[in-house]
Each structure stands twice: as structure tokens, then as C-alpha cells.
Design an enzyme around this catalytic site. Sequence first.
Site, PDB file in Angstrom:
ATOM      1  N   ARG A 181       0.788  -1.225   0.000  1.00 47.56           N
ATOM      2  CA  ARG A 181       0.000   0.000   0.000  1.00 47.56           C
ATOM      3  C   ARG A 181       0.821   1.276   0.000  1.00 47.56           C
ATOM      4  O   ARG A 181       0.604   2.154  -0.810  1.00 47.56           O
ATOM      5  CB  ARG A 181      -0.796   0.048   1.304  1.00 47.56           C
ATOM      6  CG  ARG A 181      -2.215   0.213   1.212  1.00 47.56           C
ATOM      7  CD  ARG A 181      -2.758  -0.457   2.446  1.00 47.56           C
ATOM      8  NE  ARG A 181      -1.909  -1.561   2.813  1.00 47.56           N
ATOM      9  CZ  ARG A 181      -2.070  -2.785   2.352  1.00 47.56           C
ATOM     10  NH1 ARG A 181      -3.022  -3.070   1.536  1.00 47.56           N
ATOM     11  NH2 ARG A 181      -1.256  -3.743   2.726  1.00 47.56           N
ATOM     12  N   THR A 182       1.732   1.354   0.938  1.00 53.10           N
ATOM     13  CA  THR A 182       2.383   2.648   1.116  1.00 53.10           C
ATOM     14  C   THR A 182       3.172   3.006  -0.134  1.00 53.10           C
ATOM     15  O   THR A 182       3.056   4.105  -0.668  1.00 53.10           O
ATOM     16  CB  THR A 182       3.271   2.632   2.372  1.00 53.10           C
ATOM     17  OG1 THR A 182       2.454   2.233   3.466  1.00 53.10           O
ATOM     18  CG2 THR A 182       3.849   3.995   2.656  1.00 53.10           C
ATOM     19  N   LYS A 238      25.483  -3.925  -0.698  1.00 52.12           N
ATOM     20  CA  LYS A 238      26.953  -3.851  -0.790  1.00 52.12           C
ATOM     21  C   LYS A 238      27.538  -3.112   0.404  1.00 52.12           C
ATOM     22  O   LYS A 238      28.740  -2.881   0.469  1.00 52.12           O
ATOM     23  CB  LYS A 238      27.357  -3.094  -2.063  1.00 52.12           C
ATOM     24  CG  LYS A 238      26.918  -3.732  -3.344  1.00 52.12           C
ATOM     25  CD  LYS A 238      27.432  -2.867  -4.508  1.00 52.12           C
ATOM     26  CE  LYS A 238      26.880  -3.320  -5.835  1.00 52.12           C
ATOM     27  NZ  LYS A 238      27.117  -2.311  -6.870  1.00 52.12           N
ATOM     28  N   ARG A 289      11.189   3.979   3.391  1.00 55.77           N
ATOM     29  CA  ARG A 289      10.798   3.068   4.479  1.00 55.77           C
ATOM     30  C   ARG A 289      12.034   2.275   4.877  1.00 55.77           C
ATOM     31  O   ARG A 289      12.792   1.817   4.022  1.00 55.77           O
ATOM     32  CB  ARG A 289       9.702   2.123   4.003  1.00 55.77           C
ATOM     33  CG  ARG A 289       9.492   0.968   4.958  1.00 55.77           C
ATOM     34  CD  ARG A 289       8.250   0.187   4.682  1.00 55.77           C
ATOM     35  NE  ARG A 289       7.075   0.968   4.977  1.00 55.77           N
ATOM     36  CZ  ARG A 289       5.844   0.457   5.020  1.00 55.77           C
ATOM     37  NH1 ARG A 289       5.642  -0.814   4.763  1.00 55.77           N
ATOM     38  NH2 ARG A 289       4.815   1.231   5.305  1.00 55.77           N
ATOM     39  N   HIS A 303       4.864   6.228  11.489  1.00 55.01           N
ATOM     40  CA  HIS A 303       4.403   6.039  10.116  1.00 55.01           C
ATOM     41  C   HIS A 303       3.487   7.220   9.794  1.00 55.01           C
ATOM     42  O   HIS A 303       2.275   7.086   9.720  1.00 55.01           O
ATOM     43  CB  HIS A 303       3.655   4.710  10.016  1.00 55.01           C
ATOM     44  CG  HIS A 303       3.374   4.239   8.629  1.00 55.01           C
ATOM     45  ND1 HIS A 303       3.463   5.065   7.515  1.00 55.01           N
ATOM     46  CD2 HIS A 303       3.002   3.021   8.157  1.00 55.01           C
ATOM     47  CE1 HIS A 303       3.149   4.368   6.435  1.00 55.01           C
ATOM     48  NE2 HIS A 303       2.862   3.125   6.804  1.00 55.01           N
TER      49      HIS A 303
HETATM   50  C1  NCD Z   1       1.366  -0.649   8.188  1.00 60.73           C
HETATM   51  C2  NCD Z   1       2.864  -0.552   8.384  1.00 60.73           C
HETATM   52  O1  NCD Z   1       3.616  -0.765   7.455  1.00 60.73           O
HETATM   53  O2  NCD Z   1       3.250  -0.220   9.502  1.00 60.73           O
HETATM   54  N1  NCD Z   1       1.006  -0.869   6.867  1.00 60.73           N
HETATM   55  C3  NCD Z   1       0.849   0.187   6.046  1.00 60.73           C
HETATM   56  O3  NCD Z   1       1.722   0.953   5.792  1.00 60.73           O
HETATM   57  N2  NCD Z   1      -0.391   0.391   5.555  1.00 60.73           N
HETATM   58  C4  NCD Z   1       0.709  -1.589   9.078  1.00 60.73           C
HETATM   59  C5  NCD Z   1       1.193  -2.991   9.116  1.00 60.73           C
HETATM   60  O4  NCD Z   1       2.113  -3.376   8.399  1.00 60.73           O
HETATM   61  O5  NCD Z   1       0.619  -3.736   9.903  1.00 60.73           O
END
Ligand code: NCD
Length: 305
Positions: free
Chosen positions: A51-52, A80, A101, A129
Site C-alpha cells: 500500500r504505502t 553492498k 521506508r 508512520h
Molecule cells: C502498516 C505498516 O507498514 O506499519 N502498513 C501500512 O503501511 N499500511 C501496518 C502494518 O504493516 O501492519
Amino acid sequence: MRHLMSPLDFSVEELEELFQLADDIEKNPAKYAHACAGKKLATCFYEPSTRTRLSFEAAMLNLGGSIFGFSDANSSSAAKGESVSDTIRIISCYADICAMRHPKEGAPMVAASRSTIPVINAGDGGHQHPTQTLTDLLTIRAIKGRLNNFTIGLCGDLKFGRTVHSLINALVRYSNINFIFISPDELRVPEYITEMLREKNISFQEVTRLEDVMPELDILYMTRVQKERFFNEEDYVRLKDFYILNKEKMELAKDDMIVLHPLPRVNEISVEVDDDPRAVYFRQVQYGVYVRMALLLTLLEIKVE
Ligand code: NCD
């Protein structure tokens, strides 16, 4: 130049401006279709995501910009031994903005300190997040019509769930929010959060049984048990199905209660709940695209008249 590391990087007023922009994007998508023409977004994902990453990419594409990046640390030079600081210096030469991320808490912060382009924290370990929080706030604001005066139950893995930590941080700035934390003892919300709530005199309870508090809730925020942050498989297996939201439990809730989930869902919400009009987690995904579009425009300082 501005980065987004935590939802607190924006004041409540700035967030409201961002949400108004997201509302306008939802209503008039064509007006924004070329707003980012010639701009490039790099998505640097050192940890799995669907999703993100895709919603950032969809957001940039909807704005007429371009995207590139990596979705697996092993396919980048991190394999590396390249540091995040070096990687961001390189990315700064290629892109106009970066969403990152990382499994290590604080890694996007390190990147931001070395970057010459805006960096967005797209999730750092069990820490924060912020763009999920923007999504959650926009969803609540759109469906409930307000960001104050409600009781919110956060249920599941409150220890490792970074979306939970970010959302609590953001909600304490709004008035009359009552928190109910629903988790097994081992997955309770971290102490630094309960201490912060005590200091600010914000009401909260910690309970184990979801059924007991269901009738009180205006919002239920379900979360997945964060398998990847467990130290041993045995604990994960014991705790993973601790909560399963099903039709029966939904019957205990108010008619206008809403269920949110950052997704991915594993077993914690039974699929039979998906058809309940109070289950809004798939609408939440759509709001995530609008709010990321608004965020990209804001950080790139692009105004659309
Ligand atoms: C969340 C995350 O990555 O923290 N997911 C997301 O970004 N929608 C929640 C999760 O992974 O449970």
C-alpha cells in the site's frame, strides 16, 4: 526545505490546510493531473510494503509526475554496504522528492539530515508512520466530520505497531479524545506513550477484552500482530489470533461506529465484516492516495490555482 518525519512536523492548522487540499483533489482530480509534470519521486523501500509504496507512486502518477525506486534492500547498494546517508545523496541528484521506508528506527531522519530534497518517512521500524496517520486522520475527518470529541479503541499489537504510535501522537493535539487501548498484556502500548498521555492529562484505559468496550467506541482501529518485529515464532503464534473482529462483535457496536485498519489484514478482521457499512478500511486506502497527493504538492511547494 521541509521533510515529513512525524505527524507533529505539521501544526494542527497546517494539517487542516493539507486536508482541505486533499478534499479539493478528491473533488477535482483533473485540476491536479499535470501539477507535478517534470517532477520525480524516488521510493526507497528497505522493507516490504504494498500500500504505502504503491499509493505514493499512484499519488505522483495522478499528479503527472514520474516515479522510480527500489522495493527491496537487496536490490539496492545497501546490499553492498552503502549507508543511508550516501544513498540519499545519490538519490538527491536523481529525484525531486523521496519516500523512504526502513526497518531501523530513525533511518529516514538520518537520510533527511543529509538530503538536498524533501524526505518523507514512509515507516521506520516500530517507531512512526506519519503518512498512514495522515490517511487515518483524513478518513476520520471525512466520515465522522470531525477530529475531536470521540472515543477511539486501538486494538491488537500496540507495542510494535508504528501506525498506532503515530496516530496517538497526532490525536493528542485534538480536544476531548478518549483512548481505549485493547491488547494482550505482552503487546501493550509502550510506556513512553502512556507517560505522555498522563502528563497531558488525557484520558485512556487499557483493557484486554474487545467485547467489553465495543459499545463505547466511536472508532475502532484494528491492527495486525507485527510478526516481523517478534523475537521468537512461538510468541507470535500464541498472540496472532488473540483478536478476531467478526459479525457478532460488530453487533455490540454503535450504528455509526467506524472500523479502520492500516492494512494488511491477516486474521484480525473476519472477511464477513467487509460488507458492513461501518467497515471503512478499503475507503481509507483511497483517502491515502488523496492525502499523499496533497503532501507531495505541499513539500514540493507547488500551488495549483
Ligand atoms: C502498516 C505498516 O507498514 O506499519 N502498513 C501500512 O503501511 N499500511 C501496518 C502494518 O504493516 O501492519
